[in-house]
Design an enzyme around this catalytic site. Structure first.
Site, PDB file in Angstrom:
ATOM      1  N   ASN A  99     151.072  90.775 160.032  1.00 45.72           N
ATOM      2  CA  ASN A  99     152.081  89.763 160.356  1.00 45.72           C
ATOM      3  C   ASN A  99     153.473  90.326 160.094  1.00 45.72           C
ATOM      4  O   ASN A  99     153.706  91.044 159.127  1.00 45.72           O
ATOM      5  CB  ASN A  99     151.826  88.431 159.643  1.00 45.72           C
ATOM      6  CG  ASN A  99     151.616  88.531 158.150  1.00 45.72           C
ATOM      7  OD1 ASN A  99     151.159  89.546 157.639  1.00 45.72           O
ATOM      8  ND2 ASN A  99     151.940  87.479 157.439  1.00 45.72           N
ATOM      9  N   CYS A 112     145.676  80.619 163.119  1.00 44.14           N
ATOM     10  CA  CYS A 112     146.429  79.463 163.625  1.00 44.14           C
ATOM     11  C   CYS A 112     146.030  79.159 165.069  1.00 44.14           C
ATOM     12  O   CYS A 112     145.394  79.974 165.739  1.00 44.14           O
ATOM     13  CB  CYS A 112     147.937  79.730 163.521  1.00 44.14           C
ATOM     14  SG  CYS A 112     148.590  80.833 164.784  1.00 44.14           S
ATOM     15  N   GLU A 140     146.881  88.813 163.917  1.00 42.48           N
ATOM     16  CA  GLU A 140     145.919  88.901 165.029  1.00 42.48           C
ATOM     17  C   GLU A 140     146.644  89.227 166.332  1.00 42.48           C
ATOM     18  O   GLU A 140     146.203  90.055 167.131  1.00 42.48           O
ATOM     19  CB  GLU A 140     145.198  87.557 165.231  1.00 42.48           C
ATOM     20  CG  GLU A 140     144.456  87.038 164.045  1.00 42.48           C
ATOM     21  CD  GLU A 140     145.321  86.201 163.098  1.00 42.48           C
ATOM     22  OE1 GLU A 140     146.476  86.578 162.838  1.00 42.48           O
ATOM     23  OE2 GLU A 140     144.815  85.182 162.620  1.00 42.48           O
ATOM     24  N   CYS A 187     151.943  86.668 164.033  1.00 42.58           N
ATOM     25  CA  CYS A 187     150.756  86.744 163.166  1.00 42.58           C
ATOM     26  C   CYS A 187     150.043  88.092 163.342  1.00 42.58           C
ATOM     27  O   CYS A 187     150.211  88.777 164.363  1.00 42.58           O
ATOM     28  CB  CYS A 187     149.776  85.635 163.507  1.00 42.58           C
ATOM     29  SG  CYS A 187     150.377  83.986 163.151  1.00 42.58           S
ATOM     30  N   GLU A 220     157.299  88.924 159.900  1.00 40.23           N
ATOM     31  CA  GLU A 220     158.105  87.710 159.828  1.00 40.23           C
ATOM     32  C   GLU A 220     159.542  87.976 160.243  1.00 40.23           C
ATOM     33  O   GLU A 220     159.963  89.126 160.414  1.00 40.23           O
ATOM     34  CB  GLU A 220     158.028  87.140 158.403  1.00 40.23           C
ATOM     35  CG  GLU A 220     156.590  86.774 158.042  1.00 40.23           C
ATOM     36  CD  GLU A 220     156.424  86.096 156.701  1.00 40.23           C
ATOM     37  OE1 GLU A 220     157.339  86.194 155.861  1.00 40.23           O
ATOM     38  OE2 GLU A 220     155.367  85.459 156.506  1.00 40.23           O
ATOM     39  N   CYS A 270     147.145  81.738 167.771  1.00 36.86           N
ATOM     40  CA  CYS A 270     146.341  82.972 167.776  1.00 36.86           C
ATOM     41  C   CYS A 270     144.965  82.720 168.381  1.00 36.86           C
ATOM     42  O   CYS A 270     144.405  83.588 169.041  1.00 36.86           O
ATOM     43  CB  CYS A 270     146.199  83.527 166.356  1.00 36.86           C
ATOM     44  SG  CYS A 270     147.697  84.365 165.809  1.00 36.86           S
TER      45      CYS A 270
HETATM   46  N1  THU Z   1     149.469  84.322 159.446  1.00 38.27           N
HETATM   47  C1  THU Z   1     148.828  85.325 160.112  1.00 38.27           C
HETATM   48  O1  THU Z   1     149.370  86.415 160.295  1.00 38.27           O
HETATM   49  N2  THU Z   1     147.569  85.093 160.552  1.00 38.27           N
HETATM   50  C2  THU Z   1     146.842  83.955 160.295  1.00 38.27           C
HETATM   51  O2  THU Z   1     145.679  83.862 160.690  1.00 38.27           O
HETATM   52  C3  THU Z   1     147.464  82.850 159.541  1.00 38.27           C
HETATM   53  C4  THU Z   1     148.915  83.005 159.247  1.00 38.27           C
HETATM   54  C5  THU Z   1     150.801  84.603 158.883  1.00 38.27           C
HETATM   55  C6  THU Z   1     151.990  83.982 159.538  1.00 38.27           C
HETATM   56  C7  THU Z   1     153.010  84.030 158.412  1.00 38.27           C
HETATM   57  O3  THU Z   1     153.635  85.304 158.393  1.00 38.27           O
HETATM   58  C8  THU Z   1     152.179  83.899 157.160  1.00 38.27           C
HETATM   59  O4  THU Z   1     150.841  84.180 157.542  1.00 38.27           O
HETATM   60  C9  THU Z   1     152.249  82.552 156.477  1.00 38.27           C
HETATM   61  O5  THU Z   1     151.974  81.545 157.347  1.00 38.27           O
END
Ligand code: THU
Length: 124
Positions: free
Chosen positions: A38, A84, A51, A49, A40, A87
């Site tokens: 991920n 999420c 995935e 994210c 940000e 994704c």
């Molecule tokens: N996040 C992911 O990368 N994958 C997931 O399956 C759930 C959430 C990340 C997004 C964000 O950077 C952090 O987790 C907190 O939500």
């Protein structure tokens, strides 16, 4: 399932805001692993994210998503990570529905599933 590869992917996460690191490792038919983490952004909605990072990287590098055998996604928590909704839609389109999807946490808990199970009646 390859936890080591998923952890390696997770180690590359850029999470100055949530501090919640997620890694995704995609295995292809020829044994290649594609990593995603991920990433940000200070404008939070622009976060990508793990995935999706992995899948977009796979496509960007010229690999064929039809060659995906399995994906392992890992994040910290009391239960295996739950992708999420966004994704799930992207995985529904790009990951073969016969591929294995492994969701894991750092405690050794995991769940084996598929994109169809994660997103029934998905848009395509
Ligand atoms: N996040 C992911 O990368 N994958 C997931 O399956 C759930 C959430 C990340 C997004 C964000 O950077 C952090 O987790 C907190 O939500």
């Amino acid at each position: 399932m390859n936890i080591q590869e998923a952890l390696l992917a997770r180690s590359k996460a850029y999470t100055p805001y949530s501090k919640f690191k997620v890694g995704a490792a995609i295995l292809l038919k020829d044994g290649t692993y594609i990593h995603g983490a991920n990433v940000e952004n200070g404008s939070y909605g622009l976060t990508n994210c793990a995935e999706r990072s992995a899948l977009f990287s796979l496509i960007s590098q010229g690999y064929n998503p039809k060659d995906i055998v399995e994906i392992t996604i890992i994040g910290e928590g009391p239960k295996p990570i739950s992708p999420c909704g966004g994704c799930r839609q992207v995985m529904h389109e790009l990951i073969p529905h016969t591929a294995k999807v492994f969701l894991a946490n750092l405690n050794g808990d995991f769940k084996e599933t598929t994109v169809t199970e994660l997103l029934p009646y998905g848009f395509d």
